[in-house]
Design a protein around this motif. Structure first.
Motif, short mmCIF file in Angstrom:
data_model
loop_
_atom_site.label_atom_id
_atom_site.label_comp_id
_atom_site.label_asym_id
_atom_site.label_seq_id
_atom_site.Cartn_x
_atom_site.Cartn_y
_atom_site.Cartn_z
N ALA A 65 26.52 36.00 40.12
CA ALA A 65 27.88 35.24 39.78
C ALA A 65 27.40 34.06 39.49
CB ALA A 65 28.02 34.79 41.79
N SER A 66 26.33 33.02 39.16
CA SER A 66 26.34 31.75 38.57
C SER A 66 26.85 32.00 36.85
CB SER A 66 25.13 31.20 38.80
OG SER A 66 24.19 32.48 38.49
N SER A 67 26.26 32.88 36.60
CA SER A 67 26.29 33.54 34.82
C SER A 67 27.74 32.90 34.87
CB SER A 67 25.11 34.88 35.04
OG SER A 67 26.22 35.69 35.05
N GLY A 68 28.44 33.19 35.19
CA GLY A 68 29.93 33.89 35.25
C GLY A 68 30.62 35.14 34.05
N LYS A 69 29.58 36.24 34.16
CA LYS A 69 29.14 36.85 33.43
C LYS A 69 30.49 38.64 34.30
CE LYS A 69 24.69 37.41 31.25
NZ LYS A 69 23.70 37.35 30.88
N PHE A 70 30.69 38.30 35.29
CA PHE A 70 31.30 38.71 36.37
C PHE A 70 32.50 38.18 36.89
CE2 PHE A 70 27.43 40.58 36.92
CZ PHE A 70 27.65 42.61 36.71
N ASP A 71 32.39 37.48 36.20
CA ASP A 71 34.07 36.53 36.28
C ASP A 71 35.67 37.19 36.08
OD1 ASP A 71 33.01 34.67 37.46
OD2 ASP A 71 33.30 33.00 36.26
N SER A 72 35.59 37.80 34.99
CA SER A 72 36.54 38.46 34.57
C SER A 72 36.62 39.83 36.35
CB SER A 72 37.14 38.91 33.48
OG SER A 72 35.66 39.80 32.62
N MET A 73 35.75 40.30 36.54
CA MET A 73 35.92 41.44 37.05
C MET A 73 36.66 41.47 38.57
SD MET A 73 33.11 43.50 38.85
CE MET A 73 33.27 42.23 40.68
N TRP A 74 36.55 40.58 38.72
CA TRP A 74 37.45 40.41 40.43
C TRP A 74 39.00 40.53 40.51
CZ3 TRP A 74 33.78 40.92 44.22
CH2 TRP A 74 32.58 40.39 43.71
N PRO A 75 39.34 39.92 39.27
CA PRO A 75 41.15 39.60 39.34
C PRO A 75 41.01 41.93 38.65
CG PRO A 75 40.41 38.03 38.34
CD PRO A 75 39.32 38.83 38.53
N GLU A 76 39.95 42.25 38.18
CA GLU A 76 41.05 43.73 38.23
C GLU A 76 40.57 44.27 39.26
OE1 GLU A 76 41.50 46.10 35.71
OE2 GLU A 76 41.22 44.68 33.98
N LEU A 77 39.45 44.25 39.83
CA LEU A 77 38.96 44.82 40.85
C LEU A 77 40.40 44.33 42.38
CD1 LEU A 77 36.69 46.75 42.96
CD2 LEU A 77 35.82 44.50 43.47
N ALA A 78 40.58 43.44 41.87
CA ALA A 78 41.62 43.41 43.54
C ALA A 78 42.67 43.51 42.82
CB ALA A 78 41.80 41.53 43.51
N ASN A 79 43.10 43.95 41.99
CA ASN A 79 44.34 44.45 41.30
C ASN A 79 44.81 46.17 41.63
OD1 ASN A 79 45.36 42.23 40.36
ND2 ASN A 79 45.22 42.23 38.56
N THR A 80 42.77 46.64 40.68
CA THR A 80 42.52 48.18 41.51
C THR A 80 42.99 48.36 42.98
OG1 THR A 80 41.54 47.82 39.20
CG2 THR A 80 41.06 49.66 41.68
N PHE A 81 42.56 47.56 43.92
CA PHE A 81 42.51 47.56 44.89
C PHE A 81 43.97 47.80 45.47
CE2 PHE A 81 38.28 45.82 46.75
CZ PHE A 81 37.60 46.87 45.77
N GLU A 82 44.51 46.53 45.18
CA GLU A 82 45.99 46.40 45.46
C GLU A 82 46.85 47.74 45.05
OE1 GLU A 82 49.74 44.71 46.36
OE2 GLU A 82 48.27 43.78 46.03
#
Length: 1719
Positions: A1483-1500
């Protein structure tokens, strides 16, 4: 004398004497007393002598005068009785030889007196005879007196006395000469006679002669005197004498005592000086006399010839010539000239007759004739006597035929008994009756109307004269007609017979002597070689002299003989006479031949030939050759010009055959008479017995025979014999029965004639062959330009001659076969056919003949015999070639085992058949070849094997007959098998041969030139075979190509191991690559036109109906074959220096084939590619077993085992590695190449693969009907190659390569399928099956990821790329890939429009769903393994996965396949279960930052999808789908919310909003009544509530904000419920009995359920997590709920019940509470 000397005889004599004396005394007692007394005293005398002497006879002789006296006195009485008694007594004494000389004289004197008195004449003669014969005491005068006495008695008047006296004279003359001979005998032993020196002709030197000789001399001299009518010298007392008697006596002396004249000069002198002049003088009247000459102008009349003298003179002349020729050379010349003159036509007939008889006497003495020739004809200035004699006979015979002109006075009979000069023509005076058809009864000659009978005059060979013996005739006799002719005829015959037998005999002696001396001289055993040589040269001189004489004799006589014999032959009507004439001509011809006298030989032969043919027959050879000199030349005989008479046409012969003349222009018929046939037989006889001396006259003989054979209609049959056959054209030959029976005999003789040629010497044989050849050339000329039956005589006889001369065939083979080859080229088919028949028969016979030495040891001869067979190949007539090939076939069948060095020739004949020569020829030639290959390969020299290969190959290329081409390829296979089985033997033999040739080449200083040099000879043989097959592999005919290709690769595969290592280089470059180039070129340029179905009913499959498609098959086969060789023989090829170059070339071929616009070729190219890639790396230890390629991935087997299409021969690897390496132990062991080089090969392969892949899958720019789109099998195969290839290059495989690979995989999968193929490739829509291409693509990626997995760290960076690739495939599930601009029908549509499936050039995109789904599974799988890898983390793989899944998830029900979104969900769950912990970690590295929104949208997008479930969705399905939604919420509750503090706030907010939304989901308005309860996703709402609540009240809330969010959410929920309930109650109340709308009911039900759910949730939550306000809000609902109890809907009631029940937990006694926050 023993009889008279014996005591008894003496005693008797004495007694008789005494009785005689007594008788005498008695008789004379009265008349003649003196006599009586004498007799008595005689008795006493006799007794006294007898008493006194022992030798009584001797004593008697001494006293004979006295003893005889009484008898003489008795005679003197002239008393007959007494005289007779006395004469008898005297005779008795004489007979006992007791008379002395004196007594004898006295007796003769006494006899003389008696004679003068004409007493006792006969007794006198008797007494004289006894006196002269019993002893030799009478000499000289006494003797002459005795002889004269006899002569005198000859001329008495008494006939008896005359005749007795004549006989006595003859005897007495003989006695005189006999005494002389006896005397010579006695003295010969004492003194040698001095050799007679001729020319010592002094006057009579009688003094030198002995007594008897002297008497003889005197007697002979006087006889001459008397005949000459001169007075005698010695015979005193002659009174008269006749010439005739004198001549007879002279003749008998000369005849009986020639030696006397030859041994004594004196006598020879007499001959020369007296006899010859006398004879010449006496001949004069005969010479001068001319019959019919008018009274002579000279005053003295000419004395007429007198027959008795003339005849006797001729007899004397005969004796002179016969006995004393050597003494009287000059005189004889005169005599002979006279004789010749007597034959003149103007001499009397009788004179001509006796002259002919005399000449006949000479003709039977060949030695004499020879002497004439030597003495006269061969001398320069001398008369040509011998020639004249012969010519005279000739003119004599001719003159007899020429009747003198009538009206000449000479024709009247002279002397009344002389026949006229020429016989009158027959019918007038012969009394012969002509019998029909001119056949005469009597043998005769008939010529131009003159008929002369033939009389039997003498026995052959003896001159028995008739008229020369008529000594008693005074008048000339009448000569019967034909007598002179018959004698003359016999003269000729005897002359010929004599000369020829004499010369032949001498020739024979000379030859044998010559042989013996030369043999002696040539052998070195003798010490006296010089002598031998000397004797040889003497011998030679002698022979030269003899030969000159023989030649002169023949030259002198042949013209005359021929003129006469030809005339007689023509005139003869008698078979026997004809036979004799022919025999004479034949013997002369043979003799001339033997002596080498060509002109005369040819002349006689011409005569016989002319006699054989019909008169005036146009046969050029008889008229143009030397014969011309005969037919048109006049011979000058004695100054008369005599034309040679040509055969008369009015034949009186029986016609026995009628036939066609052999001529260019058809003519009428010609007739053959029996005489022609007789002549023909003579001709045959001549050729048969004297062939050796015929020389150039064979031409004449054979030409004539040819014409006769033709006229008689004989035709050739097998072996060259002529058999009677019908003539083909014109009026058919007519033969009488007589000649019919003769024909087989003639045919037989003809054959025997040529059979006997085996006994001819070489030169004669050549003459015969040359003659036959020139005859044949004439026949060929005649046969040009017309289709008439040609004359095959010469050809047939050439054959026959060849066959019988097999034992020395070498000397005649070239001219013989050279000519027959010309005949074979003749335009006339019959002629040609026989030429070939003859030639082939000769060749076959030559090969089967038992030669010495045998052919196997005489290779030169064998090649000589076979050469014409080869020469026949230059002839273009098919019938000849057929004969040639049939001959070859027969030779093979009979002689095949022993052809040896002849093989190249025989094979050459088969190979010489050209394509355009017609099917039957090719078929026959091929039959021969098949026989060779099946039976004779082991027997031929190995050097010929290459020729066999060439010939077999050439038949493959013949395009006349497909079967032959195919079979010949089979033969090549058999040949290769043979090479394989007999490899060692062949190799050894070839090497030996090679060494020999090398040596020869070095000696000559030339380079050895052979194909494929410098490979070893055995390898060259293989290379030739491969090269031949290679040529056939590019034949225009597909079947041939296919068969040849299969055979080529089979042989290389099966037998290639025999080759030397270095030879493989040639195989690869010169054979295989060369072939590939040619095939590639032909394929790419092949015609695309459709081929209409083949000849007749052969149907062509649509896959082969253009040349291009047919060539495609060839290309496939070839490429597969080469690849297989590279694969199986790599251990051999790699050590060759330029393997990598070869590898590149091969890859290039594979590439061009793979990229060819032909599915079949391209697919096959890939198979070949696969094949060469599955090669084992070189094994290091020879004992290591061969392992399969070291690929631990399962490489899918491509379409069955690899075998070229339609290859019906399995390839058997015959060798293990151990064997292979062992085979090269003699040379270097194969060098095992290093890895690096190996790697280069693999990279070359990778590059090729990449080029094929990128080129073939690149979408075309434009599309039309003909656009080529690669087929699925091709692409599958292409991709399937990668795993195997990758194993070898993985160490250097980098990202670029991976990129390249990705492009190809992607493009390959995107390629659509043509609609007509889709039913076969596409699974039906419902089946979720991958196509093999898709399988392959995934396999490739699988291989890669496995390799990365075990590979070094630096390889792991490739993971993300693999994910990208796979995710790209995943997208296909919802969005199929495009292939260029090509419009594809989606498979779904295709499914429903089945009818349009086959619309032209329709392309169908594949069903990508199964593939995408499988890819997704692979992604999940892979991600599970690799989630933690650095590269995977860094490259945002998880985000990419989610992004990819969002598509199907958002589409949900709109996905092409329902399974897709379900799989997507489950995959998402799996991935997240692994990936979220990783994400939190980083989490700290920021390597996955862009993943979360993608995931939320996918769930949605998924949970609240915009797509509507299909109408036909069943309730069960709906429930299942709901449970999936629930699972997602569960994941959120377990994996996300608990770790909210590690997760971005926005994300959590989004999640809460979502849960909130889910918990109070409003119902859709489309639900049916029945479904209402489930369609509301109660479970889902419940789950959302629970999660929401749980999350809201969890004690782990980190920030007030989170709690706020959840509380706010709850209050919104409760407020909403309150509102709904209120509204419902209002509506219920207002509606009365009317039910509420369905959705309103549903809504209220949902709210009620939500309330119950909420209360449940609140209870479950820890109390401290729940806000007090919340409880208040919940309880506040209770009254509202109660109000609903009145509702009429049962559903609402039950929901209400559920909602009210939980409130019981709030029913409890109130407790004191501190209420904080109350205002």
């Amino acid at each position: 004398m023993s009889g008279t000397n014996s005591p008894e005889a003496v005693k008797k004599l004495l007694e008789n004497m005494q009785s005689d004396l007594r008788a005498l005394s008695l008789e004379c007692k009265k008349k003649f007393p003196p006599v009586k007394e004498a007799a008595e005293s005689g008795i006493i005398k006799v007794k006294t002598i007898a008493a006194r002497n022992t030798e009584i006879l001797t004593a008697l002789k001494e006293n004979s005068s006295e003893v005889v006296q009484p008898f003489l006195m008795g005679c003197g009485t002239k008393e007959p009785k007494i005289t007779q008694l006395c004469l008898a007594a005297i005779q008795r004494l004489m007979s006992h030889e007791v008379v002395s000389e004196t007594a004898a004289g006295n007796i003769i004197n006494m006899l003389w007196q008696l004679m003068e008195n004409s007493l006792e004449e006969l007794k006198l003669l008797q007494t004289v005879l006894v006196l002269l014969t019993t002893n030799t005491v009478v000499h000289d005068e006494a003797l002459s007196k005795a002889i004269v006495l006899c002569f005198r008695l000859h001329f008495t008047k008494d006939n008896i006395t005359n005749n007795t006296a004549a006989a006595t004279v003859r005897q007495v003359v003989t006695v005189v000469f006999e005494r002389m001979v006896a005397e010579d005998e006695r003295y010969r032993d004492i003194i040698e006679q001095p050799v007679l020196v001729q020319g010592n002709s002094n006057r009579r030197s009688v003094s030198t002669l002995k007594p008897c000789a002297k008497d003889a001399y005197m007697l002979f001299q006087d006889l001459c005197q008397l005949v000459n009518a001169d007075a005698p010298y010695w015979l005193v007392g002659m009174t008269e004498m006749t010439r005739t008697f004198g001549l007879e006596l002279l003749e008998s002396v000369l005849n009986d005592f020639p030696q006397v004249f030859l041994q004594h000069q004196e006598f020879s002198f007499l001959l020369k000086e007296r006899v010859c002049p006398l004879v010449i003088k006496l001949f004069s009247p005969n010479i001068k006399f001319r019959q019919g000459s008018s009274t002579s102008s000279s005053p003295a009349p000419v004395e007429k010839p007198y027959f008795p003298i003339c005849m006797r003179l001729l007899r004397v002349v005969s004796v002179l010539i016969k006995q004393f020729y050597s003494l009287l050379v000059t005189e004889c010349e005169i005599f002979l000239s006279l004789l010749v003159k007597f034959l003149d036509a103007d001499k009397p007939q009788w004179l001509r007759a006796v002259a002919v008889e005399s000449i006949h006497r000479l003709c039977v003495q060949p030695q004499l004739l020879r002497s004439f020739c030597q003495s006269y004809d061969m001398k320069q200035h001398s008369t040509k006597v011998f020639r004249d004699i012969v010519n005279a006979l000739g003119s004599f015979i001719q003159s007899l035929f020429l009747v003198p002109p009538t009206g000449n006075p000479a024709t009247t009979n002279q002397a009344g008994n002389n026949n006229s000069g020429g016989p009158v023509s027959a019918p007038a005076n012969s009394g012969m009756v002509g019998i029909g058809g001119g056949v005469t009864l009597l043998p005769a000659f008939e010529y131009r109307g003159t008929w002369i009978p033939i009389l039997t005059v003498t026995v052959q060979g003896s001159a028995k004269a008739t008229y020369l013996e008529m000594l008693d005739k005074v008048e000339p006799p009448t000569i019967p007609e034909g007598y002179a002719m018959s004698v003359a005829f016999h003269c000729l015959l005897d002359l010929v017979r004599g000369i020829t037998s004499m010369i032949e005999g001498e020739l024979g002696e000379v030859e044998t002597e010559y042989q013996s001396t030369t043999e002696g001289a040539s052998s070195p055993m003798h010490s006296s070689e010089q002598q031998d040589l000397q004797s040889t040269s003497d011998q030679m001189d002698k022979e030269i002299v003899s030969r000159a004489v023989w030649e002169e004799m023949v030259n002198a006589c042949w013209c005359g003989l021929l003129a006469a014999l030809s005339l007689l032959l023509d005139a003869s009507t008698d078979e026997a006479a004809t036979e004799n004439i022919l025999k004479a001509e034949l013997t002369m011809a043979a003799l001339c031949g033997r002596l080498g006298l060509v002109t005369s030989r040819d002349a006689f032969i011409t005569a016989i030939c002319k006699g054989s043919l019909p008169p005036h027959y146009a046969l050029t050879v008889l008229n143009t050759s030397t014969a011309a000199t005969l037919s048109n030349k006049s011979y000058s005989i004695q100054g008369q010009s005599v034309m040679m008479i040509s055969p008369s046409s009015e034949s009186h012969q029986q016609v026995v055959a009628v036939g066609q003349p052999l001529a260019v222009q058809p003519q009428g018929t010609v007739m053959l008479t029996s005489k022609n046939i007789q002549c023909m037989r003579t001709l045959l006889n001549l050729a048969h017995c004297h062939g050796a001396v015929l020389g150039t006259s064979w031409q004449l003989v054979l030409a004539t025979l040819q014409h006769l054979v033709w006229i008689l209609g004989l035709k050739p049959s097998s072996g060259g014999a002529l058999k009677p056959g019908r003539a083909v054209e014109g009026p058919s030959t007519v033969l009488t029965t007589a000649v019919m029976t003769d024909l087989p005999v003639i045919s037989n003789i003809l054959s025997r004639l040529f059979e006997s040629s085996q006994y001819l010497d070489d030169v004669s044989l050549h003459h015969l062959i040359n003659a036959l050849c020139s005859l044949s050339l004439e026949a060929m000329d005649m046969a040009y330009g017309n289709n008439k039956e040609p004359s095959l005589f010469a050809v047939a006889k050439l054959l026959e001659t060849g066959l019988v001369n097999m034992h020395r065939i070498e000397i005649l083979w070239r001219p013989l076969t050279g000519h027959l080859l010309e005949v074979c080229q003749h335009p006339n088919s019959r002629m040609r056919e026989w030429g070939a028949e003859a030639l082939t028969s000769l060749i076959k016979a030559g090969l089967t003949f038992n030669h010495e030495p045998p052919l196997s040891q005489n290779q030169r001869l064998q090649l000589l015999l076979l050469n014409p067979l080869k020469e026949m190949s230059n002839i273009n007539h098919p019938d000849i070639r057929l004969k040639q090939l049939e001959c070859v076939l027969q030779i093979l069948q009979s002689q095949g085992d022993s052809l040896g060095p002849g093989w190249p020739l025989v094979l050459g004949v088969m190979g010489a058949i050209r394509n355009d020569q017609g099917e039957s020829l090719i078929r026959t030639a091929f039959q021969c070849l098949q026989l060779v290959v099946t039976d004779f390969l082991p027997t031929m020299p190995c050097t010929c094997l290459q020729i066999v290969v060439d010939v077999a190959g050439s038949f493959g290329l013949h395009n006349q007959e497909l079967n032959i081409s195919l079979t010949s390829i089979g033969l090549l296979w058999n040949i290769s098998d043979y090479f394989f089985q007999r490899g060692e033997i062949i190799e050894k033999e070839l090497n030996k041969e090679e060494a020999a040739q090398q040596k020869q080449a070095e000696e000559k200083g030339v380079v050895l030139n052979r194909p494929f040099h410098p490979a070893p000879p055995f390898d060259c043989l293989w290379l030739c075979l491969y090269a031949k097959l290679g040529e056939l592999c590019v034949d225009p005919r597909p079947a041939v190509r296919k068969s040849a290709g299969q055979t080529l690769f089979s042989t290389i595969g099966a037998h290639g191991t025999l080759l030397q290592h270095s030879t493989w280089h040639t195989v690869i470059w010169k054979v295989l690559f060369h072939l590939l180039d040619r095939v590639r070129e032909s394929s790419t340029t092949a015609d695309k036109e459709k081929i209409e179905s083949g000849g007749g009913n052969i149907l062509i499959h649509h896959s082969r109906d253009t040349a291009e498609k047919q060539w495609a098959e060839t290309w496939v086969l070839t490429l597969a074959g080469v690849a297989r060789i590279f694969n199986t023989r790599r251990y051999l090829l790699q050590p060759l220096g330029d393997f990598s170059r070869a590898w590149d070339v091969l890859l290039d071929h594979i590439q061009s084939a793979a990229l060819s616009k032909n599915n079949e070729v391209s697919l096959a190219a890939l198979k070949s590619f696969q094949e060469i890639l599955q090669i084992v790396s070189p094994v290091r230890d020879s004992d290591k077993p061969e392992t399969s390629p070291v690929v631990n991935v399962p490489v899918p087997v491509l379409i069955g085992p690899i075998s070229g299409p339609g290859l019906n021969r399995p390839f058997i690897r015959t060798d293990s590695i151990g064997e292979r390496l062992g085979r090269y132990s003699n040379s270097e062991p194969p060098i095992v190449t290093d890895e690096l080089e190996d790697l280069n090969l693999w990279w070359a392969a990778w590059n090729t693969w990449y080029r094929i892949g990128s080129e073939s899958t690149k979408p075309p720019i434009t599309f039309d009907k003909l656009t080529f789109i690669p087929s699925q099998p091709f692409l599958t195969a292409l991709i399937q190659i990668f795993p195997a290839l990758y194993q070898h290059i993985k160490t250097g495989f980098n990202m670029d390569d991976l990129q390249k690979l990705g492009v190809i995989l992607h493009s390959a999968v995107s390629v659509p399928i043509s609609s007509d193929a889709s039913p076969f490739i596409l699974p039906s829509y419902t089946e979720a099956v991958l196509t093999s291409l898709q399988e392959a693509v995934l396999t490739a990626l699988d291989v890669l990821q496995k390799a990365i997995c075990v590979g070094p760290e630096n390889m792991q960076i490739m993971y993300p790329a693999i994910f990208d690739q796979l995710l790209a495939f995943v997208e296909f599930s919802c969005k199929p890939p495009q292939y260029g601009q090509l419009e594809t029908k989606h498979i779904a549509n295709a499914k429903y429009n089945q009818i349009q499936l086959f619309a032209p050039a329709e392309w169908v995109a594949l069903n990508y769903v199964p593939f995408a789904e499988r890819s997704l599974e692979v992604v999940v799988d892979l991600y599970q393994k690799t989630a933690c890898h650095k590269a995977v983390v860094n490259e945002k793989v998880l985000q990419n996965i989610i992004k990819a899944l969002r598509v199907p998830l958002s589409l949900k029900y709109s996905c092409p396949s329902e399974s897709t979104w379900k799989l997507a969900v489950s995959s998402l769950l799996k991935v997240l279960s692994i990936g979220l912990p990783v994400a939190r970690q980083h989490a700290s590295s920021g390597k996955f930052d862009s993943m979360w929104p993608e995931l939320a949208n996918t769930f949605e997008d998924f949970l609240f999808t915009k797509s509507i479930p299909p109408d036909n969705l069943s309730i069960q399905e709906f429930q299942r789908n709901e449970s999936i939604d629930v699972e997602v919420v569960q994941l959120i509750s377990t994996e996300i919310l608990p770790y909210a503090n590690f997760i971005p706030k926005e994300f959590v907010g989004q999640i809460m909003t979502m849960l909130n939304k889910g918990s109070i989901h409003s119902q859709s308005s489309s639900f049916t009544e029945a479904e209402i309860d489930i369609r509301l996703r109660e479970e889902f709402s419940k789950m959302c509530f629970e999660t929401l609540l749980q999350f809201s009240f969890s004690n782990k809330v980190t920030t007030p904000q989170e709690g706020y969010i959840s509380r706010m959410a709850l209050s919104v929920l409760l407020k909403r419920s309150q509102d709904v309930l209120h509204r419902y109650i209002e509506d219920e109340r207002l509606s009365g009995k009317c039910p509420l709308p369905r959705q309103q009911v549903t809504e209220i039900i949902f709210v009620l359920k939500a309330v119950s759910t909420l209360i449940d949730s609140l209870k479950k939550t820890q109390p401290e997590n729940v806000d007090g306000n919340t409880w208040a809000q919940v309880i506040a609902l209770y009254p509202t709920l109660v109000e609903c109890i009145t509702c009429s809907s049962s559903e609402v009631c039950s929901a209400l019940k559920e909602a009210l029940v939980p409130f019981k937990d709030f029913m409890q006694p109130p407790a004191s509470k501190v209420q904080n926050g109350e205002s």
